[in-house]
Structures are given as C-alpha cells and as structure tokens.
Design an enzyme around this catalytic site. Structure first.
Site, mmCIF file in Angstrom:
data_model
loop_
_atom_site.group_PDB
_atom_site.id
_atom_site.type_symbol
_atom_site.label_atom_id
_atom_site.label_comp_id
_atom_site.label_asym_id
_atom_site.label_seq_id
_atom_site.Cartn_x
_atom_site.Cartn_y
_atom_site.Cartn_z
ATOM 1 N N LYS A 86 -7.026 45.274 -4.691
ATOM 2 C CA LYS A 86 -8.216 44.444 -4.502
ATOM 3 C C LYS A 86 -8.135 43.666 -3.178
ATOM 4 O O LYS A 86 -9.171 43.355 -2.591
ATOM 5 C CB LYS A 86 -8.412 43.520 -5.709
ATOM 6 C CG LYS A 86 -8.812 44.296 -6.989
ATOM 7 C CD LYS A 86 -10.148 45.042 -6.820
ATOM 8 C CE LYS A 86 -10.587 45.774 -8.066
ATOM 9 N NZ LYS A 86 -11.915 46.422 -7.948
ATOM 10 N N TYR A 98 -2.313 46.218 -8.611
ATOM 11 C CA TYR A 98 -3.746 45.948 -8.807
ATOM 12 C C TYR A 98 -4.212 44.916 -7.767
ATOM 13 O O TYR A 98 -5.250 45.100 -7.125
ATOM 14 C CB TYR A 98 -4.032 45.455 -10.231
ATOM 15 C CG TYR A 98 -5.496 45.159 -10.447
ATOM 16 C CD1 TYR A 98 -6.438 46.197 -10.490
ATOM 17 C CD2 TYR A 98 -5.974 43.851 -10.565
ATOM 18 C CE1 TYR A 98 -7.793 45.936 -10.657
ATOM 19 C CE2 TYR A 98 -7.328 43.579 -10.727
ATOM 20 C CZ TYR A 98 -8.231 44.628 -10.774
ATOM 21 O OH TYR A 98 -9.586 44.364 -10.922
HETATM 22 P P1 NDP Z 1 -14.668 48.958 -17.447
HETATM 23 O O1 NDP Z 1 -13.378 49.608 -17.820
HETATM 24 O O2 NDP Z 1 -15.517 48.404 -18.542
HETATM 25 O O3 NDP Z 1 -15.550 49.959 -16.574
HETATM 26 C C1 NDP Z 1 -14.978 50.712 -15.527
HETATM 27 C C2 NDP Z 1 -15.948 51.798 -15.090
HETATM 28 O O4 NDP Z 1 -15.366 52.525 -14.000
HETATM 29 C C3 NDP Z 1 -16.246 52.790 -16.196
HETATM 30 O O5 NDP Z 1 -17.615 53.100 -16.180
HETATM 31 C C4 NDP Z 1 -15.425 54.026 -15.797
HETATM 32 O O6 NDP Z 1 -16.118 55.179 -16.241
HETATM 33 C C5 NDP Z 1 -15.455 53.910 -14.273
HETATM 34 N N1 NDP Z 1 -14.359 54.612 -13.623
HETATM 35 C C6 NDP Z 1 -13.033 54.370 -13.748
HETATM 36 N N2 NDP Z 1 -12.336 55.255 -13.022
HETATM 37 C C7 NDP Z 1 -13.247 56.077 -12.427
HETATM 38 C C8 NDP Z 1 -13.136 57.191 -11.566
HETATM 39 N N3 NDP Z 1 -11.953 57.660 -11.167
HETATM 40 N N4 NDP Z 1 -14.279 57.799 -11.143
HETATM 41 C C9 NDP Z 1 -15.479 57.334 -11.555
HETATM 42 N N5 NDP Z 1 -15.640 56.287 -12.366
HETATM 43 C C10 NDP Z 1 -14.532 55.673 -12.800
HETATM 44 O O7 NDP Z 1 -14.267 47.802 -16.415
HETATM 45 P P2 NDP Z 1 -15.142 46.714 -15.612
HETATM 46 O O8 NDP Z 1 -16.573 46.953 -15.790
HETATM 47 O O9 NDP Z 1 -14.594 45.385 -15.935
HETATM 48 O O10 NDP Z 1 -14.686 47.056 -14.115
HETATM 49 C C11 NDP Z 1 -15.585 47.393 -13.091
HETATM 50 C C12 NDP Z 1 -15.037 46.909 -11.768
HETATM 51 O O11 NDP Z 1 -14.951 45.493 -11.771
HETATM 52 C C13 NDP Z 1 -13.628 47.406 -11.423
HETATM 53 O O12 NDP Z 1 -13.594 47.721 -10.044
HETATM 54 C C14 NDP Z 1 -12.746 46.199 -11.726
HETATM 55 O O13 NDP Z 1 -11.557 46.211 -10.970
HETATM 56 C C15 NDP Z 1 -13.675 45.079 -11.307
HETATM 57 N N6 NDP Z 1 -13.361 43.768 -11.861
HETATM 58 C C16 NDP Z 1 -13.305 43.572 -13.219
HETATM 59 C C17 NDP Z 1 -13.005 42.321 -13.729
HETATM 60 C C18 NDP Z 1 -12.858 42.051 -15.188
HETATM 61 O O14 NDP Z 1 -12.299 40.995 -15.557
HETATM 62 N N7 NDP Z 1 -13.347 42.920 -16.068
HETATM 63 C C19 NDP Z 1 -12.806 41.177 -12.832
HETATM 64 C C20 NDP Z 1 -12.858 41.500 -11.428
HETATM 65 C C21 NDP Z 1 -13.161 42.744 -10.983
HETATM 66 P P3 NDP Z 1 -15.446 56.541 -16.752
HETATM 67 O O15 NDP Z 1 -14.248 56.163 -17.574
HETATM 68 O O16 NDP Z 1 -16.546 57.182 -17.558
HETATM 69 O O17 NDP Z 1 -15.126 57.302 -15.523
HETATM 70 C C1 8X3 Z 2 -9.834 41.542 -12.896
HETATM 71 C C2 8X3 Z 2 -9.536 40.089 -13.036
HETATM 72 O O1 8X3 Z 2 -7.647 38.391 -13.147
HETATM 73 O O2 8X3 Z 2 -7.454 40.423 -14.518
HETATM 74 O O3 8X3 Z 2 -9.897 41.919 -11.567
HETATM 75 O O4 8X3 Z 2 -7.156 40.517 -12.138
HETATM 76 S S1 8X3 Z 2 -7.874 39.865 -13.201
#
Ligand code: NDP
Ligand code: 8X3
Length: 257
Positions: A161, A157
């Site tokens: 990133k 992961y």
């Molecule tokens: P969620 O799991 O709540 O949302 C993820 C979204 O991505 C869903 O809408 C899902 O929709 C979509 N998704 C996943 N795989 C695919 C795919 N193959 N094609 C199209 N859509 C896809 O997670 P977050 O909102 O937290 O994550 C969003 C982004 O933020 C990610 O890139 C994550 O790495 C990043 N992030 C998150 C953090 C956290 O602590 N939550 C911190 C730092 C970064 P569906 O399943 O309907 O396809």
């Molecule tokens: C999501 C935040 O700290 O779980 O990107 O990697 S962490």
C-alpha cells in the site's frame, strides 16, 4: 457538483466489499459500469441486479488483475463505446496472512504484491493511454492507512500500500499537464470480506478485528469515492484518509469490550 450520469466507470474487484458498494453507488448515480473480478457467476448476478434496479448499462467480465496479458487483451478488446472510460477505481486487492515478517509465508507476499501493486499497474497502464487520448479521466486508487503507517505483522501488505501511494503521487505528476485527475482513498477499518481473506477463511478471527467498535462499511467508502469523482473539473482530491470514529491510527483504536 458534476453529474455522474452516463459516465463510464471501470471498477476492479466488484464482487465484494468496497468494489461492490462502488458499483451500487455509481449505478444509483446513473453511471454505466465496467466491472471485473475473478468470480464470474457472482459478477454476473451483481451486474444483472444493477441493470434491473438502476437501468444502467453494465459490461462485466472475468479478470484476474495479476495476469498482465489478460488485462491488456481485455482492455484492448473493449467495445469502442466502452473505451471512453471516465473513472477508473483501482480497487481489487487483498491482504494474506498477518504474522511476523520472519514467520510469513512468502507465497502470501507474491499474492499481495502481484495483486495490489502489479495488478494496479497493469490495469492503469492499459487504461490511462485511453484517457490521455481524450485528455479526460479520473483514476481513484484504493490505498490504505497501511500505506501511510506500517504496523507490526503487516510488512508486505503495508509495503504494497506504500507502493500504491507512491504510484498515485508519481502518476499525478506524470499527468499534471493533462485534465486527468489522480486520487487515492486510504481507509482504516472497513468491514468487508477483507479480514476473512486475510485470515484464510477464519470468520471468527475476522469478526474480532471489528468487535467493540463500529467499523466503516463499503458504502461509507463508496459514498466518499463518489464525492471525489463528482468534484468540478478543476478540483482533484489528492488523498483521503478515512477512519471509523473510534480509530485514530493504524494501531490505535478504542474498543468497548
Ligand atoms: P473484499 O475482500 O471484500 O473485496 C476484494 C475484491 O477484490 C473482491 O471483489 C475480489 O473479487 C477482488 N479481487 C481480489 N483479487 C483479485 C484479482 N487478482 N483480480 C481481480 N479481482 C480481485 O475486500 P475490500 O472490499 O475490503 O478491499 C478492496 C480494496 O480496499 C483492497 O485494495 C483493500 O486493500 C482496500 N482496503 C480495504 C480496507 C478494509 O479494511 N477492508 C481498508 C483499506 C483498504 P474476486 O475474489 O471475485 O476476484
Ligand atoms: C486495510 C486496513 O489496517 O487492516 O488496508 O491494514 S488495515
């Protein structure tokens, strides 16, 4: 501050968490939205809700960003008026599993790299030429603190990133002679469905990640993204690292238990 009204904003992964919150906040600002994700029913009900609540136009479609041909043909077949994309939020992404590298399931690596890295590349590669043609646009990538600091049990992961960080910086260089801006936002702990997916649906384990501190919300991230997107045209916010107040690095946080 530039108005976001009537801007066309393309958000990947709009059915949950940060992507869904971005859809809501851009709609509140009067932007018209292109939304995609893999769950069409959920996407349709979110889209309908945004049209009704905010009176904006929403064009949504089922898309798995890992499918290069599907990404290319979806973007190529956008109705002409939707091709003038002003802002692309490359949000779709996930973590799968959290274990020592040598105990990891390689299937999880495939899914993370295919989604977080290759999916982001495919979508960007389809959309950026449309922006270059208009000499206008803003790409905002969801990186992570994991793209700045690797941590134990997160090798792939974190690697995905770090790749997003490299792609963001390199793309900004490739577009430096244009008016197109390239940014990334790199959050720490945001409570969404992220940890539930990471831990294979184990909601209790997911809750434990955030127990004892107040994590960020999708709305916190969306509001910051809107701030980045609404700077005057001569300003690019290159990167934002954003934590909950009681988080200090990828591995250091203070939790009241
Ligand atoms: P969620 O799991 O709540 O949302 C993820 C979204 O991505 C869903 O809408 C899902 O929709 C979509 N998704 C996943 N795989 C695919 C795919 N193959 N094609 C199209 N859509 C896809 O997670 P977050 O909102 O937290 O994550 C969003 C982004 O933020 C990610 O890139 C994550 O790495 C990043 N992030 C998150 C953090 C956290 O602590 N939550 C911190 C730092 C970064 P569906 O399943 O309907 O396809
Ligand atoms: C999501 C935040 O700290 O779980 O990107 O990697 S962490």
């Amino acid at each position: 501050m530039e108005s976001l009204k009537n801007k066309i904003v393309f958000i990947t992964g709009a059915t949950s968490g940060i992507g869904k919150a971005c859809a809501e906040e851009f709609a509140r600002a009067g932007s018209n939205l292109i939304l995609c994700a893999r769950r069409p029913d959920l996407l349709n009900s979110i889209s309908e809700g945004l049209r009704t609540e905010f009176g904006v136009k929403v064009f949504s479609f089922e898309l798995d960003v890992r499918d290069r041909k599907a990404v290319e043909s979806a973007v190529a077949s956008f109705p002409e008026e939707w091709k003038a994309i002003d802002i692309l939020v490359n949000n779709a992404g996930l973590a799968k599993g959290m274990s020592k590298f040598y105990e990891d399931d390689p299937d999880n690596w495939e899914e993370m790299i295919d989604t977080n890295v290759k999916g982001l590349l495919y979508v960007s590669h389809a959309v950026v030429p449309l922006m270059v043609k208009r000499n206008s646009g803003h790409i905002i990538n969801l990186g992570s603190i994991a793209g700045h600091e690797p941590y134990p049990k997160g090798s792939v992961y974190c690697a995905s990133k770090h790749a997003v960080d490299a792609i963001t910086k390199s793309l900004r260089m490739d577009l430096v002679e244009t008016n197109i801006r390239v940014s990334s936002i790199d959050p720490g702990m945001v409570e969404t469905n992220f940890s539930v997916i990471r831990f294979g649906g184990d909601e209790e384990k997911a809750k434990n990640v955030y127990r004892g501190l107040e994590p960020l919300t999708g709305k916190d991230i969306a509001e910051t993204i809107l701030f980045m997107a609404s700077r005057p045209a001569h300003v690019v916010i290159a990167d934002v690292v954003i934590f909950p107040t009681h988080q200090a690095s990828a591995t250091i946080s203070y939790k009241k238990v």
